[in-house]
Scaffold this active site. Structure first.
Site, PDB file in Angstrom:
ATOM      1  N   GLY A  46       0.834  -1.192   0.000  1.00  0.00           N
ATOM      2  CA  GLY A  46       0.000   0.000   0.000  1.00  0.00           C
ATOM      3  C   GLY A  46       0.871   1.245   0.000  1.00  0.00           C
ATOM      4  N   GLN A  51       3.321   9.929   0.931  1.00  0.00           N
ATOM      5  CA  GLN A  51       4.607   9.233   1.051  1.00  0.00           C
ATOM      6  C   GLN A  51       5.559   9.535  -0.108  1.00  0.00           C
ATOM      7  OE1 GLN A  51       2.543   5.308   1.998  1.00  0.00           O
ATOM      8  NE2 GLN A  51       4.419   5.102   3.176  1.00  0.00           N
ATOM      9  N   CYS A  94       6.056  -0.096   7.394  1.00  0.00           N
ATOM     10  CA  CYS A  94       5.654   1.067   6.609  1.00  0.00           C
ATOM     11  C   CYS A  94       6.836   1.472   5.737  1.00  0.00           C
ATOM     12  CB  CYS A  94       5.264   2.214   7.547  1.00  0.00           C
ATOM     13  SG  CYS A  94       4.772   3.701   6.666  1.00  0.00           S
ATOM     14  N   LEU A  95       6.578   1.744   4.466  1.00  0.00           N
ATOM     15  CA  LEU A  95       7.672   2.132   3.569  1.00  0.00           C
ATOM     16  C   LEU A  95       8.344   3.426   4.037  1.00  0.00           C
ATOM     17  CD1 LEU A  95       6.024   1.286   0.127  1.00  0.00           C
ATOM     18  CD2 LEU A  95       7.892   0.052   1.228  1.00  0.00           C
ATOM     19  N   HIS A 136      -4.397   1.550   7.519  1.00  0.00           N
ATOM     20  CA  HIS A 136      -3.025   2.076   7.621  1.00  0.00           C
ATOM     21  C   HIS A 136      -2.848   3.254   6.650  1.00  0.00           C
ATOM     22  CE1 HIS A 136       1.545   1.256   7.757  1.00  0.00           C
ATOM     23  NE2 HIS A 136       1.394   2.168   6.819  1.00  0.00           N
ATOM     24  N   GLU A 137      -3.304   3.069   5.414  1.00  0.00           N
ATOM     25  CA  GLU A 137      -3.132   4.125   4.402  1.00  0.00           C
ATOM     26  C   GLU A 137      -4.013   5.333   4.712  1.00  0.00           C
ATOM     27  OE1 GLU A 137      -0.613   3.788   2.674  1.00  0.00           O
ATOM     28  OE2 GLU A 137      -0.384   1.631   2.942  1.00  0.00           O
ATOM     29  N   HIS A 140      -2.377   7.550   7.041  1.00  0.00           N
ATOM     30  CA  HIS A 140      -1.379   8.419   6.396  1.00  0.00           C
ATOM     31  C   HIS A 140      -2.014   9.730   5.925  1.00  0.00           C
ATOM     32  CE1 HIS A 140       2.462   6.390   6.149  1.00  0.00           C
ATOM     33  NE2 HIS A 140       1.925   5.260   5.725  1.00  0.00           N
TER      34      HIS A 140
END
Ligand code: ZN
Length: 173
Positions: A46, A51, A94-95, A136-137, A140
């Site tokens: 995701g 990001q 998480c990226l 999660h997204e 963000h």
């Protein structure tokens, strides 16, 4: 299409709130494609626009199994309308936060309302991994990160450690 750099903590932009997308034009379509490319390149499941430094309410997800056919999902202006009482538990990475995994409990099911790439309003029922990933997204988009689930002290220690972290080529799934 272009692969973008992923912004990592402690960059302040990750704490900012993203804004609604008014029209699904070619810029948005290109952005969604770039985000998917970037997500696949970094082996994530995701990615939120913030990001890659763009404060717009846009997320992409693909929770299909490895070696199976890809199933890219694009959510414009996602809004979670309902959550289940039932909880599921995943160790989330998480990226934007290299080498960090945090066990987080979230509702096992949710229903999301969003705009598709065709500009139409849609709804999707999400279960298990998709539900967790979507939440999660969506976090963000509100400037919330998985480290915000930790106590203040644990979070400070982690951010200090990550600030010294220079290797941005590592892969986080
Ligand atoms: Zn993330």
């Amino acid at each position: 299409m272009a692969i973008k750099d992923i912004i990592t903590v402690p960059n302040e932009i990750l704490k900012k709130t993203s804004t609604q997308i008014e029209t699904v034009d070619n810029n948005i379509k290109t952005l969604a494609k770039d985000m998917l490319e970037t997500m696949y390149q970094h082996k994530g499941i995701g990615l939120a626009a913030v990001q890659i430094g763009i404060l717009k309410n846009l997320i992409v997800i693909d929770v299909s199994e490895k070696d199976k056919e890809k199933n890219p999902l694009v959510f414009i202006n996602p809004k979670i309308k309902r959550f289940s009482d039932e909880i599921s538990n995943y160790e989330e990475g998480c990226l934007s936060i290299p080498d960090t995994f945090i066990e987080i409990e979230r509702p096992k099911f949710c229903v999301v309302e969003y705009i598709g790439l065709d500009g139409k309003k849609k709804e999707m029922e999400c279960d298990g991994l998709l539900s967790t990933c979507l939440q999660h997204e969506c976090d963000h988009l509100e400037g919330k990160l998985i480290i915000d689930f930790l106590s203040k002290l644990k979070k400070e220690v982690l951010i200090k450690k990550l600030s010294k972290h220079k290797n941005s080529n590592r892969i986080v799934v």
